[in-house]
Motif scaffolding. Structure first.
Motif, PDB file in Angstrom:
ATOM      1  N   GLN A  55       0.842  -1.199   0.000  1.00  0.00           N
ATOM      2  CA  GLN A  55       0.000   0.000   0.000  1.00  0.00           C
ATOM      3  C   GLN A  55       0.877   1.249   0.000  1.00  0.00           C
ATOM      4  O   GLN A  55       0.599   2.220  -0.716  1.00  0.00           O
ATOM      5  N   ILE A  56       1.952   1.234   0.782  1.00  0.00           N
ATOM      6  CA  ILE A  56       2.867   2.380   0.846  1.00  0.00           C
ATOM      7  C   ILE A  56       3.517   2.624  -0.504  1.00  0.00           C
ATOM      8  O   ILE A  56       3.628   3.760  -0.970  1.00  0.00           O
ATOM      9  N   SER A  57       3.946   1.539  -1.169  1.00  0.00           N
ATOM     10  CA  SER A  57       4.634   1.657  -2.459  1.00  0.00           C
ATOM     11  C   SER A  57       3.735   2.239  -3.539  1.00  0.00           C
ATOM     12  O   SER A  57       4.206   2.918  -4.455  1.00  0.00           O
ATOM     13  N   LYS A  58       2.420   1.993  -3.443  1.00  0.00           N
ATOM     14  CA  LYS A  58       1.482   2.424  -4.480  1.00  0.00           C
ATOM     15  C   LYS A  58       0.702   3.682  -4.105  1.00  0.00           C
ATOM     16  O   LYS A  58      -0.086   4.178  -4.905  1.00  0.00           O
ATOM     17  N   SER A  59       0.918   4.183  -2.910  1.00  0.00           N
ATOM     18  CA  SER A  59       0.130   5.337  -2.445  1.00  0.00           C
ATOM     19  C   SER A  59       0.543   6.618  -3.155  1.00  0.00           C
ATOM     20  O   SER A  59       1.704   6.824  -3.498  1.00  0.00           O
ATOM     21  N   SER A  60      -0.422   7.505  -3.322  1.00  0.00           N
ATOM     22  CA  SER A  60      -0.142   8.853  -3.815  1.00  0.00           C
ATOM     23  C   SER A  60       0.441   9.657  -2.657  1.00  0.00           C
ATOM     24  O   SER A  60       0.339   9.247  -1.491  1.00  0.00           O
ATOM     25  N   PRO A  61       1.061  10.812  -2.936  1.00  0.00           N
ATOM     26  CA  PRO A  61       1.623  11.629  -1.850  1.00  0.00           C
ATOM     27  C   PRO A  61       0.614  11.957  -0.751  1.00  0.00           C
ATOM     28  O   PRO A  61       0.949  11.932   0.436  1.00  0.00           O
ATOM     29  N   THR A  62      -0.626  12.249  -1.152  1.00  0.00           N
ATOM     30  CA  THR A  62      -1.661  12.580  -0.159  1.00  0.00           C
ATOM     31  C   THR A  62      -2.012  11.358   0.697  1.00  0.00           C
ATOM     32  O   THR A  62      -2.126  11.470   1.926  1.00  0.00           O
ATOM     33  N   GLU A  63      -2.192  10.219   0.059  1.00  0.00           N
ATOM     34  CA  GLU A  63      -2.507   8.983   0.788  1.00  0.00           C
ATOM     35  C   GLU A  63      -1.363   8.595   1.722  1.00  0.00           C
ATOM     36  O   GLU A  63      -1.588   8.170   2.859  1.00  0.00           O
ATOM     37  N   LEU A  64      -0.136   8.762   1.231  1.00  0.00           N
ATOM     38  CA  LEU A  64       1.029   8.421   2.044  1.00  0.00           C
ATOM     39  C   LEU A  64       1.133   9.325   3.259  1.00  0.00           C
ATOM     40  O   LEU A  64       1.480   8.879   4.357  1.00  0.00           O
ATOM     41  N   ASP A  65       0.798  10.599   3.072  1.00  0.00           N
ATOM     42  CA  ASP A  65       0.842  11.544   4.183  1.00  0.00           C
ATOM     43  C   ASP A  65      -0.151  11.145   5.270  1.00  0.00           C
ATOM     44  O   ASP A  65       0.148  11.213   6.471  1.00  0.00           O
ATOM     45  N   LYS A  66      -1.347  10.720   4.865  1.00  0.00           N
ATOM     46  CA  LYS A  66      -2.362  10.272   5.838  1.00  0.00           C
ATOM     47  C   LYS A  66      -1.880   9.017   6.572  1.00  0.00           C
ATOM     48  O   LYS A  66      -2.081   8.879   7.781  1.00  0.00           O
ATOM     49  N   LEU A  67      -1.281   8.125   5.832  1.00  0.00           N
ATOM     50  CA  LEU A  67      -0.797   6.882   6.427  1.00  0.00           C
ATOM     51  C   LEU A  67       0.316   7.148   7.433  1.00  0.00           C
ATOM     52  O   LEU A  67       0.362   6.550   8.510  1.00  0.00           O
ATOM     53  N   ILE A  68       1.217   8.079   7.091  1.00  0.00           N
ATOM     54  CA  ILE A  68       2.319   8.421   7.992  1.00  0.00           C
ATOM     55  C   ILE A  68       1.795   9.033   9.286  1.00  0.00           C
ATOM     56  O   ILE A  68       2.294   8.735  10.379  1.00  0.00           O
ATOM     57  N   LYS A  69       0.786   9.867   9.175  1.00  0.00           N
ATOM     58  CA  LYS A  69       0.205  10.469  10.377  1.00  0.00           C
ATOM     59  C   LYS A  69      -0.389   9.413  11.302  1.00  0.00           C
ATOM     60  O   LYS A  69      -0.359   9.547  12.531  1.00  0.00           O
ATOM     61  N   ALA A  70      -0.946   8.349  10.697  1.00  0.00           N
ATOM     62  CA  ALA A  70      -1.506   7.262  11.511  1.00  0.00           C
ATOM     63  C   ALA A  70      -0.403   6.397  12.113  1.00  0.00           C
ATOM     64  O   ALA A  70      -0.556   5.839  13.197  1.00  0.00           O
ATOM     65  N   LEU A  71       0.719   6.301  11.414  1.00  0.00           N
ATOM     66  CA  LEU A  71       1.790   5.408  11.857  1.00  0.00           C
ATOM     67  C   LEU A  71       2.771   6.041  12.837  1.00  0.00           C
ATOM     68  O   LEU A  71       3.327   5.348  13.689  1.00  0.00           O
TER      69      LEU A  71
END
Length: 363
Positions: A77-93
């Motif tokens: 999921q991280i490898s395929k995420s867009s910058p916006t999606e990745l930013d949301k994921l990082i905030k959760a992690l």
């Protein structure tokens, strides 16, 4: 490998004490787990399960402990995420980063994340790890994840965090099987290494005789202060199983600049050092420095010490190296001395070495 393929980290285990690990049983205290950061291309991961990685929610990390599939799905999921999606994921992690980096499967997730995120995102993750970096360094899994994070360092703010976090811990970390690799990675990647070297000052001898400290010390032998401290204890270090490697590194880097100081420190003891297992390696390295070679040849010929060397295994190794680098003006004198002392000697195991020495001096 095509860039479109998903890259995931895989786990490898190496068992200690030559025992055979039963895959059907849980690991016991008699087994030591080792984690490596090997990459493998696994494009069929999602197809092996009914679960689609796109369906994984961004707050999934709240579920502990992580499973192997869960970690790999998130890496995809991280490898395929867009910058916006990745930013949301990082905030959760990021609030769980210190736990993830030492987790059996989470550390691979972290490594993938560090190689995917932007510099600003990486800085926010590093800030979330404040207060935990030292303990992570000592952890057998955490050290790999942290090394990957340090390897991506290119901001002054990142270096400032590392300097503050590791302050006062460098020497002890350098002597640990896991944390020493973090210190080495700092010396390789950060632009201003002085905060690491400064803490080593006054502890060079201590690190040089340590199994793991010597590996760290070799990474900073080009520093004048480190070089000066090593040469100050060179006579002790060249005879040490680990310390001799540091002296060899100094001689290889500084060459003629340290020739006089090193040559002076070994004068009068050259024969003894040629006969000792570890110091003989250093003497061979030193023979490539003109001033040191002249000192060695002069002492061996003047005091007629070649006889002692020719009958000793390590002494023969030194003579063999001398034969390959000896100047023409000294070659004949050394050859005559070797031939004279070989008369009456009988040592079948050394005979091949004698032949190499004579051939080198006769060229």
């Amino acid at each position: 490998m095509e860039r479109s393929k998903n890259i995931t980290y895989t786990l490898s285990k190496r068992k200690v004490d030559d025992c055979v690990l039963n895959p059907n049983e849980n690991s016991s205290d008699s087994f030591q787990e080792r984690v490596s950061t090997n990459f493998s291309s696994q494009t069929s991961l999602v197809q092996t399960s009914n679960c689609d990685h796109k369906a994984v929610p961004s707050d999934l990390i709240q579920i502990f402990p992580l499973t192997k599939f869960f970690s790999k799905s998130l890496q995809q999921q991280i490898s395929k995420s867009s910058p916006t999606e990745l930013d949301k994921l990082i905030k959760a992690l990021q609030k769980h980063m210190s736990e993830l980096m030492i987790d059996l499967y989470g550390n691979y997730l972290c490594q993938t994340l560090f190689h995917t995120c932007s510099a600003d995102q990486r800085l926010s993750l590093l800030n979330a790890l404040r207060g935990s970096l030292v303990s992570i360094s000592y952890h057998p899994r955490g050290t790999h994840a942290l090394q990957n994070l340090i390897a991506m360092t290119n901001l002054k703010e990142e270096e400032s965090i590392y300097r503050d976090e590791f302050k006062g811990n460098i020497v002890e970390m350098s002597k640990d099987v896991n944390a020493s690799h973090v210190v080495q990675r700092l010396l390789i990647n950060v632009s201003n290494k002085y905060f690491v070297i400064r803490e080593m000052m006054g502890h060079v001898k201590e690190l040089a005789v340590d199994k793991f400290g010597v590996c760290v010390l070799k990474k900073c032998c080009n520093d004048p202060q480190i070089m000066s401290e090593v040469l100050g204890d060179s006579l002790l270090l060249i005879q040490h199983p680990y310390g001799n490697y540091v002296v060899q590194c100094i001689l290889e880097i500084w060459k003629e600049e340290v020739g006089y100081e090193f040559g002076t420190s070994i004068q009068g003891r050259i024969t003894q050092l040629c006969l000792q297992k570890y110091s003989s390696n250093v003497i061979e390295k030193a023979l490539k420095i003109d001033y040191v070679r002249d000192c060695i040849v002069k002492e061996l010929l003047t005091e007629d010490k070649i006889k002692e060397l020719i009958g000793n295994q390590y002494g023969c190794y030194v003579l063999r190296t001398l034969a390959s680098v000896c100047l023409a003006k000294d070659r004949l004198s050394v050859l005559d001395s070797v031939n004279n002392h070989l008369k009456g000697l009988f040592a079948p195991k050394l005979k091949p070495l004698w032949q190499e020495i004579i051939q080198g001096l006769s060229r």
